[in-house]
Design an enzyme around this catalytic site. Structure first.
Site: not given
Length: 191
Positions: A69-71
């Site tokens: 995941a990346d935010t």
């Protein structure tokens, strides 16, 4: 077996809420935006890079599913990564104060012969902030290691005048969408 390709304590905490057994992988995946890459494409690519790197790490396990995941916090075309120091964190907060910005979180799953991904966009509006508020927040250390220099689940929550989207997505892992993606791979929680 489910693996989380992340060192983020927040992602570990959020994924645990889905009541699925998993192991965290400590990976170093470059997070560098390519020239001309849109913020949306960048976040999607980094999440998939993390999932693929994790899958390569556990290559001997044919049943492994890896979540990456990346935010990122985005204002216009600017992608706010994690602040490099206190001055950078203060500058980020000044630019976000009194304005709305996007928070993009991409979640990617990788398994042998299969990949899937989902992107969640949230709109966050900050109240106006004084220099004293910014200085106090930065001095407390919370902005460090956080995209955009703030943690919605921490002291910065008091400055959020409006949120449209996923609270857990702004934290780093949109739970509803992540659970749906995991179900596609046959992974469901016990609760």
């Amino acid at each position: 077996m489910l693996y989380l390709a992340s060192r983020s304590p927040r992602r570990n905490e959020l994924l645990a809420r889905l009541s699925l057994p998993f192991r965290a992988l400590d990976l170093e995946v470059p997070e560098i935006r390519a020239a001309g890459e849109t913020p949306d494409a960048y976040v999607r690519r980094v999440a998939l890079d993390k999932a693929r790197a994790g899958l390569a790490r556990v290559a001997g396990e044919p049943q492994a599913v890896v979540l990456g995941a990346d935010t990122e916090v985005v204002l216009g075309d600017r992608v706010y990564g994690k602040p490099s120091d206190a001055a950078d964190a203060a500058a980020m907060l000044r630019s976000l104060a009194g304005r709305s910005h996007r928070v993009l979180t991409a979640v990617a799953l990788a398994a042998a012969g299969r990949e899937a991904q989902v992107m969640v966009e949230s709109a966050v509006t900050f109240a106006a902030l004084s220099e004293d508020e910014i200085a106090g927040y930065v001095a407390g250390g919370e902005p460090m290691g956080k995209a955009g220099g703030y943690a919605i689940q921490g002291a910065a929550e008091r400055w959020i005048s409006h949120l449209a989207g996923s609270y857990s997505g702004v934290m780093g892992l949109p739970l509803q969408q992540t659970a749906a993606l995991l179900r596609e791979f046959g992974l469901t929680g016990k609760d």
